[in-house]
Design an enzyme around this catalytic site. Structure first.
Site, mmCIF file in Angstrom:
data_model
loop_
_atom_site.group_PDB
_atom_site.id
_atom_site.type_symbol
_atom_site.label_atom_id
_atom_site.label_comp_id
_atom_site.label_asym_id
_atom_site.label_seq_id
_atom_site.Cartn_x
_atom_site.Cartn_y
_atom_site.Cartn_z
ATOM 1 N N LYS A 1 28.752 -52.915 34.712
ATOM 2 C CA LYS A 1 28.868 -53.249 33.284
ATOM 3 C C LYS A 1 28.000 -54.420 32.808
ATOM 4 O O LYS A 1 26.927 -54.205 32.292
ATOM 5 C CB LYS A 1 30.338 -53.447 32.931
ATOM 6 C CG LYS A 1 31.109 -52.118 32.970
ATOM 7 C CD LYS A 1 32.436 -52.175 32.261
ATOM 8 C CE LYS A 1 33.007 -50.785 32.003
ATOM 9 N NZ LYS A 1 33.832 -50.223 33.064
ATOM 10 N N ASP B 1 36.595 -53.834 43.288
ATOM 11 C CA ASP B 1 35.815 -53.256 42.194
ATOM 12 C C ASP B 1 35.806 -54.268 41.049
ATOM 13 O O ASP B 1 36.765 -54.395 40.298
ATOM 14 C CB ASP B 1 36.471 -51.933 41.774
ATOM 15 C CG ASP B 1 35.781 -51.283 40.573
ATOM 16 O OD1 ASP B 1 34.937 -51.938 39.939
ATOM 17 O OD2 ASP B 1 36.122 -50.126 40.257
ATOM 18 N N PHE C 1 41.172 -47.422 38.125
ATOM 19 C CA PHE C 1 40.037 -46.644 37.614
ATOM 20 C C PHE C 1 38.784 -47.070 38.365
ATOM 21 O O PHE C 1 38.433 -48.244 38.388
ATOM 22 C CB PHE C 1 39.829 -46.860 36.110
ATOM 23 C CG PHE C 1 38.707 -46.015 35.567
ATOM 24 C CD1 PHE C 1 38.930 -44.701 35.188
ATOM 25 C CD2 PHE C 1 37.417 -46.515 35.485
ATOM 26 C CE1 PHE C 1 37.888 -43.902 34.731
ATOM 27 C CE2 PHE C 1 36.365 -45.721 35.025
ATOM 28 C CZ PHE C 1 36.605 -44.413 34.646
HETATM 29 C C1 LIG Z 1 33.827 -48.937 33.868
HETATM 30 C C2 LIG Z 1 34.361 -48.987 35.235
HETATM 31 C C3 LIG Z 1 33.876 -48.156 36.256
HETATM 32 C C4 LIG Z 1 32.855 -47.064 35.996
HETATM 33 O O1 LIG Z 1 31.634 -47.565 35.573
HETATM 34 P P1 LIG Z 1 30.512 -46.569 34.990
HETATM 35 O O2 LIG Z 1 29.331 -47.449 34.782
HETATM 36 O O3 LIG Z 1 31.058 -45.969 33.745
HETATM 37 O O4 LIG Z 1 30.284 -45.527 36.030
HETATM 38 C C5 LIG Z 1 34.367 -48.329 37.531
HETATM 39 N N1 LIG Z 1 35.298 -49.249 37.795
HETATM 40 C C6 LIG Z 1 35.798 -50.062 36.849
HETATM 41 C C7 LIG Z 1 36.812 -51.079 37.215
HETATM 42 C C8 LIG Z 1 35.362 -49.949 35.534
HETATM 43 O O5 LIG Z 1 35.887 -50.727 34.589
#
Ligand SMILES: *Cc1c(COP(=O)(O)O)cnc(C)c1O
Length: 407
Positions: free
Chosen positions: A253, A224, A138
């Site tokens: 986050k 990520d 994701f």
């Molecule tokens: C939450 C998340 C995202 C997206 O972040 P947003 O601030 O909602 O755009 C991308 N990558 C990972 C691994 C995430 O947990």
């Protein structure tokens, strides 16, 4: 009364892209949040891994309020001190060289993809632009990050998607080697613990292999760390568990401690390609968000991480002992719980809420992302509520099915 009014108004005027719990949250302190009817909840979600210091940490609130009363925004046409402080701290903590500020995880990942393509196209020519990511990953909801997201459920009805993305099965070194024979690959993008995908940590051998072959071929490794970063797994970055230094790390986050802030942190060779005009964001590096981030980053020292690790160990051990729990996955305070007997994670989540505990789900697992400032007492209280909740739910299938030979 107030609760019903807010929910009714939300249903009428706010786009229905979320299936919300029927709670109106009003104020919070530490790990406790209160709804509009005055009920309190122990929060093991931290706003999906955002409120690392819990609700309204006094030092964080004071820093944010002071900055909001001094200078709230300037655009990136001018220098401001808070974003330079955050950038320096991030470089020192990650061993990387330069930071681009965004406002969310998706925006950080989008920026990382642009940086990787720019570096590779400038260095090796225009054909080198393909981005590989992992099945079940994701990376966000914008079109490019949605394309990088290796889960079809998110893709339906949103095409056409940007070209030159492809997916690799996780933990399959041979598949990676084959994919990297394609000279047009510019980057591999991955989470070290797949969060939305079910809280699944990648194998260390595989991650080492990815880092090694990417370095050999100068294919940029983008990790990520939007969910895993900022102390969540017990080290500042999850990369440190695996002993790798990627070319690009993305954060969001927990970085702002509750305000929107994302970051693309990169090596000098990548940064050197991103000159004036190559990328931008009106709000990126906003001084109020950065004032909050400074408090978050300063708080995360060795003693802080020691508490994260001690609480994680205690939480994981207690969860593993519950009779309804089949497996406890993830790393540090990024916890996935697989249930026995066909119990539904969504039902457990709803019932936990009734019992005063907020939890998340990821796929068919319960997911816990508690604030990193929790104590042993918080761990014990959460497990007690979860244990009582699980005991309320009878199994839908036999608890321990006899092993069936494969047909
Ligand atoms: C939450 C998340 C995202 C997206 O972040 P947003 O601030 O909602 O755009 C991308 N990558 C990972 C691994 C995430 O947990």
């Amino acid at each position: 009364m107030h609760t019903e009014k807010v929910i009714k108004r939300d249903k009428k005027y706010v786009l229905h892209t979320y299936s919300r719990s029927p709670l109106v949250l009003e104020r919070g302190s530490g790990l406790t949040v209160w709804d509009a009817d005055g009920r309190s909840y122990l929060d093991f979600t931290s706003g999906i891994g955002v409120n690392a210091l819990g609700y309204c940490d006094p030092e964080w609130s004071a820093a944010v309020a002071a900055q909001a009363g001094q200078l709230q925004h300037t655009s990136n046409l001018y220098y401001t001190a808070p974003c330079t402080r955050v950038a320096r701290k991030l470089c020192k903590r990650t061993g990387l060289d330069k930071v681009f500020f965004a406002n969310s995880g998706a925006e950080a990942n989008e920026g990382a993809i642009k940086c990787a393509r720019k570096y590779s196209v400038e260095t090796y020519g225009p054909a080198r632009n393909k981005v590989l990511s992992l099945v079940n990953s994701f990376h966000g909801r914008t079109l490019a990050t949605l394309t990088a997201t290796g889960q079809d459920v998110f893709h339906h009805d949103f095409g056409p998607f940007p070209d030159h993305f492809a997916y690799l099965p996780a933990n399959d070194s041979a598949a990676l080697d084959t994919a990297l024979q394609d000279e047009t690959v510019c980057a591999v993008m991955m989470e070290l613990v797949q969060g939305e995908g079910g809280v699944i940590a990648l194998d260390a051998d595989y991650v080492h292999h990815v880092a090694e072959v990417c370095a050999e071929k100068d294919v940029l490794l983008i990790v990520d760390e939007v969910q895993t970063g900022i102390g969540r797994t017990g080290t500042f970055l999850a990369c440190q568990h695996y002993g790798i230094t990627p070319d690009i790390v993305t954060l969001a986050k927990a970085l702002g401690g509750g305000l929107p802030l994302g970051a693309v942190v990169m090596k000098e060779k990548v940064a050197a390609c991103m000159g004036p005009g190559s990328h931008g964001s009106t709000f990126g590096g906003n001084p109020v968000a950065c004032a909050g981030a400074c408090v978050v980053l300063d708080r995360i020292d060795d003693a802080f991480l020691e508490n994260v690790n001690a609480c994680a160990a205690r939480l994981r051990q207690q969860l593993a002992e519950l009779p309804e729990v089949a497996e406890v996955s993830g790393l540090g305070l990024m916890v996935g719980i697989a249930l026995k007997g066909g119990r539904k994670a969504s039902e457990v989540r709803t019932r936990c809420e009734h019992n005063g505990l907020l939890v998340l789900t990821a796929k068919d697992r319960i997911r816990l992302l508690p604030p990193l400032v929790l104590t042993f007492d918080d761990v014990d209280r959460a497990v007690k509520i979860l244990a009582e909740t699980l005991a309320e739910i009878p199994p839908e299938e036999p608890e321990a099915p006899a092993a069936q030979p494969n047909a």
